[in-house]
Motif scaffolding. Structure first.
Motif, PDB file in Angstrom:
ATOM      1  N   VAL A  56       0.855  -1.180   0.000  1.00 43.61           N
ATOM      2  CA  VAL A  56       0.000   0.000   0.000  1.00 43.61           C
ATOM      3  C   VAL A  56       0.892   1.231   0.000  1.00 43.61           C
ATOM      4  O   VAL A  56       1.706   1.413   0.913  1.00 43.61           O
ATOM      5  N   GLU A  57       0.727   2.051  -1.018  1.00 41.57           N
ATOM      6  CA  GLU A  57       1.560   3.255  -1.149  1.00 41.57           C
ATOM      7  C   GLU A  57       0.660   4.475  -1.275  1.00 41.57           C
ATOM      8  O   GLU A  57      -0.369   4.428  -1.962  1.00 41.57           O
ATOM      9  N   ASP A  58       1.039   5.583  -0.603  1.00 43.63           N
ATOM     10  CA  ASP A  58       0.251   6.806  -0.681  1.00 43.63           C
ATOM     11  C   ASP A  58       1.169   8.011  -0.797  1.00 43.63           C
ATOM     12  O   ASP A  58       2.391   7.900  -0.646  1.00 43.63           O
ATOM     13  N   ASN A  59       0.579   9.153  -1.086  1.00 44.64           N
ATOM     14  CA  ASN A  59       1.324  10.415  -1.174  1.00 44.64           C
ATOM     15  C   ASN A  59       0.948  11.337  -0.011  1.00 44.64           C
ATOM     16  O   ASN A  59       0.879  12.547  -0.166  1.00 44.64           O
ATOM     17  N   GLY A  60       0.676  10.717   1.140  1.00 41.93           N
ATOM     18  CA  GLY A  60       0.248  11.484   2.309  1.00 41.93           C
ATOM     19  C   GLY A  60       1.376  12.233   2.993  1.00 41.93           C
ATOM     20  O   GLY A  60       2.435  12.473   2.400  1.00 41.93           O
ATOM     21  N   GLN A  61       1.171  12.561   4.250  1.00 39.99           N
ATOM     22  CA  GLN A  61       2.106  13.416   4.979  1.00 39.99           C
ATOM     23  C   GLN A  61       3.436  12.743   5.279  1.00 39.99           C
ATOM     24  O   GLN A  61       4.447  13.422   5.450  1.00 39.99           O
ATOM     25  N   GLY A  62       3.462  11.427   5.349  1.00 34.26           N
ATOM     26  CA  GLY A  62       4.695  10.741   5.721  1.00 34.26           C
ATOM     27  C   GLY A  62       4.919  10.771   7.224  1.00 34.26           C
ATOM     28  O   GLY A  62       4.153  11.380   7.985  1.00 34.26           O
ATOM     29  N   MET A  63       5.985  10.096   7.678  1.00 36.72           N
ATOM     30  CA  MET A  63       6.254   9.967   9.111  1.00 36.72           C
ATOM     31  C   MET A  63       7.670  10.415   9.429  1.00 36.72           C
ATOM     32  O   MET A  63       8.594  10.234   8.626  1.00 36.72           O
ATOM     33  N   GLU A  64       7.845  10.982  10.616  1.00 35.04           N
ATOM     34  CA  GLU A  64       9.169  11.324  11.121  1.00 35.04           C
ATOM     35  C   GLU A  64       9.884  10.054  11.578  1.00 35.04           C
ATOM     36  O   GLU A  64       9.256   9.078  12.000  1.00 35.04           O
ATOM     37  N   ALA A  65      11.198  10.078  11.532  1.00 36.68           N
ATOM     38  CA  ALA A  65      11.990   8.908  11.915  1.00 36.68           C
ATOM     39  C   ALA A  65      11.712   8.483  13.350  1.00 36.68           C
ATOM     40  O   ALA A  65      11.604   7.279  13.654  1.00 36.68           O
ATOM     41  N   GLU A  66      11.565   9.463  14.277  1.00 32.33           N
ATOM     42  CA  GLU A  66      11.348   9.115  15.676  1.00 32.33           C
ATOM     43  C   GLU A  66       9.963   8.538  15.943  1.00 32.33           C
ATOM     44  O   GLU A  66       9.717   7.941  17.002  1.00 32.33           O
ATOM     45  N   ASP A  67       9.012   8.701  14.972  1.00 32.34           N
ATOM     46  CA  ASP A  67       7.660   8.165  15.160  1.00 32.34           C
ATOM     47  C   ASP A  67       7.534   6.711  14.732  1.00 32.34           C
ATOM     48  O   ASP A  67       6.559   6.037  15.095  1.00 32.34           O
ATOM     49  N   ILE A  68       8.504   6.220  13.962  1.00 31.86           N
ATOM     50  CA  ILE A  68       8.393   4.869  13.411  1.00 31.86           C
ATOM     51  C   ILE A  68       8.312   3.806  14.512  1.00 31.86           C
ATOM     52  O   ILE A  68       7.395   2.971  14.506  1.00 31.86           O
ATOM     53  N   PRO A  69       9.230   3.775  15.487  1.00 35.34           N
ATOM     54  CA  PRO A  69       9.114   2.736  16.530  1.00 35.34           C
ATOM     55  C   PRO A  69       7.804   2.830  17.303  1.00 35.34           C
ATOM     56  O   PRO A  69       7.210   1.809  17.669  1.00 35.34           O
ATOM     57  N   LEU A  70       7.339   4.072  17.551  1.00 37.97           N
ATOM     58  CA  LEU A  70       6.088   4.235  18.284  1.00 37.97           C
ATOM     59  C   LEU A  70       4.900   3.692  17.511  1.00 37.97           C
ATOM     60  O   LEU A  70       3.925   3.197  18.100  1.00 37.97           O
ATOM     61  N   ALA A  71       4.958   3.790  16.178  1.00 35.59           N
ATOM     62  CA  ALA A  71       3.836   3.335  15.350  1.00 35.59           C
ATOM     63  C   ALA A  71       3.583   1.844  15.514  1.00 35.59           C
ATOM     64  O   ALA A  71       2.459   1.372  15.296  1.00 35.59           O
ATOM     65  N   PHE A  72       4.628   1.089  15.924  1.00 34.85           N
ATOM     66  CA  PHE A  72       4.479  -0.359  16.081  1.00 34.85           C
ATOM     67  C   PHE A  72       4.273  -0.759  17.541  1.00 34.85           C
ATOM     68  O   PHE A  72       4.349  -1.935  17.876  1.00 34.85           O
ATOM     69  N   GLN A  73       4.011   0.209  18.403  1.00 32.43           N
ATOM     70  CA  GLN A  73       3.655  -0.081  19.785  1.00 32.43           C
ATOM     71  C   GLN A  73       2.134  -0.032  19.949  1.00 32.43           C
ATOM     72  O   GLN A  73       1.466   0.818  19.365  1.00 32.43           O
ATOM     73  N   ARG A  74       1.605  -0.920  20.761  1.00 30.61           N
ATOM     74  CA  ARG A  74       0.155  -0.973  20.947  1.00 30.61           C
ATOM     75  C   ARG A  74      -0.343   0.290  21.615  1.00 30.61           C
ATOM     76  O   ARG A  74       0.249   0.827  22.538  1.00 30.61           O
ATOM     77  N   HIS A  75      -1.497   0.756  21.115  1.00 31.90           N
ATOM     78  CA  HIS A  75      -2.207   1.912  21.666  1.00 31.90           C
ATOM     79  C   HIS A  75      -1.369   3.183  21.642  1.00 31.90           C
ATOM     80  O   HIS A  75      -1.529   4.052  22.496  1.00 31.90           O
ATOM     81  N   ALA A  76      -0.488   3.268  20.657  1.00 28.62           N
ATOM     82  CA  ALA A  76       0.224   4.529  20.413  1.00 28.62           C
ATOM     83  C   ALA A  76      -0.369   5.139  19.156  1.00 28.62           C
ATOM     84  O   ALA A  76      -0.381   4.506  18.094  1.00 28.62           O
ATOM     85  N   THR A  77      -0.917   6.339  19.260  1.00 26.05           N
ATOM     86  CA  THR A  77      -1.599   6.962  18.129  1.00 26.05           C
ATOM     87  C   THR A  77      -1.494   8.474  18.205  1.00 26.05           C
ATOM     88  O   THR A  77      -1.321   9.048  19.290  1.00 26.05           O
ATOM     89  N   SER A  78      -1.602   9.113  17.053  1.00 30.70           N
ATOM     90  CA  SER A  78      -1.597  10.576  16.987  1.00 30.70           C
ATOM     91  C   SER A  78      -3.008  11.130  16.819  1.00 30.70           C
ATOM     92  O   SER A  78      -3.194  12.336  16.692  1.00 30.70           O
ATOM     93  N   LYS A  79      -4.020  10.250  16.859  1.00 26.04           N
ATOM     94  CA  LYS A  79      -5.361  10.656  16.441  1.00 26.04           C
ATOM     95  C   LYS A  79      -6.278  11.028  17.600  1.00 26.04           C
ATOM     96  O   LYS A  79      -7.234  11.770  17.419  1.00 26.04           O
TER      97      LYS A  79
END
Length: 576
Positions: A56-79
């Motif tokens: 799945v590829e998109d042209n959205g906002q993208g992610m910061e490097a420091e957010d990548i590990p958090l994205a794979f932790q349970r119940h970690a969200t920016s929403k």
């Protein structure tokens, strides 16, 4: 047995059982993340139905490097960040469960680039974060999921075939493409592109790309802006009839949902326009204040709860009813011509010609009998002896509401549903005919072109023997067009609709016997319809054929064909 806490990886695998049911679940979560990232282009590529590979590829906002590990932790969200946010959800996702659940049962590669920032690459396997490094790329995010359920073989064994899993993803992408016509969606399976929407904000253009021009031609616009609700979309005119709800899509604040409430609204709005067993096509988007709808009801967020169901019901019903009543539509196929008049059996029809290849007693909904003008009769009344069947031992009383045949037999009154009865007759004849390989084919003087989706074209190419066995001759002349050169006898004027319904049977993976369902569909199309005026000779033939048929008391779909009211029943009704 002592109680002990579970490790995080096992917790994620348990959570994955709720979030990740099959490859389509992975695609759903990833494209919802893309939508929340304000993407305007979303591309989905899968291999072997998504079992081996999902990209799945998109042209959205993208992610910061420091957010990548958090994205794979349970119940970690920016929403969301507080309890109050649960009652004002404006994003597709909000729980922070999707990526860790997917990563716990697969291998993932992630590429992301934020504008004016350094691109990043990460690799996760079975919930373990293996690698992260800087790697430049286009703005947006690309996630590749390999080997779904590689570490849970029991779960993997429950997956269906690659074709079935691919079809689930295809149906899912169609929903989201219709829910967000302002986003360009592209879907490919094993390097074959199935559709690509323009993303220009036009729902009609999205429908053209997903379903084709023929389907779109039956749709009419719905637009309503009022206090508390905005309703937009497309609904079908009564000419388009389906046998199931597969073409009914509802979106609440752009979220695809299932709703028993909205299904009931559709049924009531179309009452009087369609028969009870027929379904319209619906693509309806409802925008409602987030505080008035609860999306945190189902683990997959595909069910919602409305704060004021009665108000929503009344509003949607009134909007749809208003649109339908303005459509210039008259169901001509259900009405006898104005020149129709009842005639006695003594008036035969010497000019009626039956093709040598046609099945005996083949009514087609546009009967040649009623095309010829009927001469006025001096005495319209029919005598009792004219009703009496010489062979069947029954007496035809007449026709009621142009849908039911009334007859007297064995000291009882019988009511016969003319469509259900003739459907049973046609079904039995077709079963016998196809079992002996004597299918009837009617060549068309002018072949008909039918626009279809790539998936439907694939079904025709893969199952061409099935269609040929039914009496069709279909030629694929373009990636999205098939030419109908011949059809089964007795379906004149219904060729396109019949092909579409047979394709729907193949797309419905729950049917145990496609051939059986196809014969039922064909019998239904060949049978005379409710609302058709019949001559006495036709009614007599229906009853004679029905009573000599196997399983004559029910049509192939299970509805009763004949209802008996004994003299005792009538006496009781009249309190005699």
């Amino acid at each position: 047995m002592s109680i002990k806490p579970l490790d995080d990886n096992l917790i994620n695998q348990i959570a994955a059982g709720e979030v990740v049911e099959r490859p389509a679940s992975v695609v759903k979560e990833l494209i919802e993340n893309s939508i929340d990232a304000d993407a305007t282009i979303i591309t989905v590529n899968i291999n072997r139905g998504g079992i081996d590979r999902i990209e799945v590829e998109d042209n959205g906002q993208g992610m910061e490097a420091e957010d990548i590990p958090l994205a794979f932790q349970r119940h970690a969200t920016s929403k969301i960040s507080s309890q109050e946010d649960l009652f004002n959800i404006n994003t597709m996702g909000f729980r922070g469960e999707a990526l860790p659940s997917i990563a716990s049962v697969s291998r993932i590669e992630l590429y992301s680039q934020k504008a004016d920032s350094t691109g990043v690459f990460a690799r996760v396997e079975g919930g373990r974060f293996l690698k992260q490094e800087n790697r430049p790329g286009p703005v947006g995010t690309r996630i590749i999921v390999f080997d779904l359920f590689f570490n849970t073989p029991a779960r993997r064994s429950f997956l269906k075939s690659a074709v079935t899993e691919g079809n689930h993803i295809y149906e899912l992408l169609r929903k989201y493409a219709l829910s967000r016509p302002d986003i360009s969606f592209s879907f490919s399976n094993d390097k074959k592109q199935f559709f690509k929407t323009p993303g220009n904000g036009s729902l009609k253009d999205a429908v053209l790309c997903v379903y084709g021009r023929d389907f779109a031609s039956y749709l009419t616009d719905v637009t309503y802006v009022g206090e508390g609700y905005t309703i937009e979309g497309l609904i079908s005119t009564p000419e388009l009839r389906r046998t199931n709800r597969k073409n009914q899509y509802f979106f609440v604040n752009h979220r695809p949902v299932r709703s028993v409430l909205l299904y009931k609204v559709i049924d009531q709005a179309y009452q009087g326009f369609l028969l009870s067993r027929e379904q319209p096509a619906i693509i309806l988007s409802i925008k409602i204040p987030p505080a008035n709808v609860d999306v945190n009801v189902h683990p997959q967020k595909n069910e919602v709860r409305f704060k004021d169901e009665k108000s929503l019901f009344r509003t949607v019903y009134a909007v749809l009813k208003d649109v339908l009543e303005q459509i210039d539509y008259r169901p001509l196929n259900y009405l006898p011509p104005e020149s129709y008049a009842p005639v006695s059996r003594e008036q035969n029809y010497p000019n009626r010609v039956v093709s040598e290849t046609a099945i005996s007693f083949d009514f087609t909904g546009q009967s040649s009998l009623r095309k010829d003008p009927v001469q006025p009769l001096g005495d319209q009344r029919i005598k009792k002896e004219d009703y009496q069947s010489a062979a069947g031992g029954f007496r035809i009383i007449g026709q009621c509401l142009n849908s039911y045949i009334l007859l007297e037999m064995n000291q009882a009154l019988y009511l016969v549903d003319q469509h259900a009865a003739h459907e049973r007759i046609m079904y039995n004849q077709l079963k016998e005919m196809y079992s002996t390989g004597k299918e009837v084919t009617q060549m068309l003087a002018v072949p008909l072109a039918l626009e279809l989706s790539p998936q439907q074209i694939g079904i025709i190419e893969e199952h061409n023997d099935f269609f040929t066995g039914l009496g069709f001759e279909l030629d694929v002349i373009a990636p999205d067009t098939v030419l109908i050169r011949a059809t089964p006898g007795g379906v004149s004027g219904q060729e396109l609709e019949l092909v579409n319904e047979l394709l729907e049977l193949w797309q419905d993976n729950t049917l145990p016997d496609i051939q059986e369902e196809a014969i039922k569909t064909l019998a239904c199309k060949k049978a005379i319809k409710a609302g058709e005026g019949l001559y006495l000779q036709e009614m007599e033939r229906i009853i004679t054929e029905l009573l000599s048929s196997a399983d004559y008391k029910n049509c192939p779909h299970g509805r009763p064909t004949i209802i008996k009211m004994s003299q005792a029943d009538l006496d009781r009704l009249f309190k005699r």
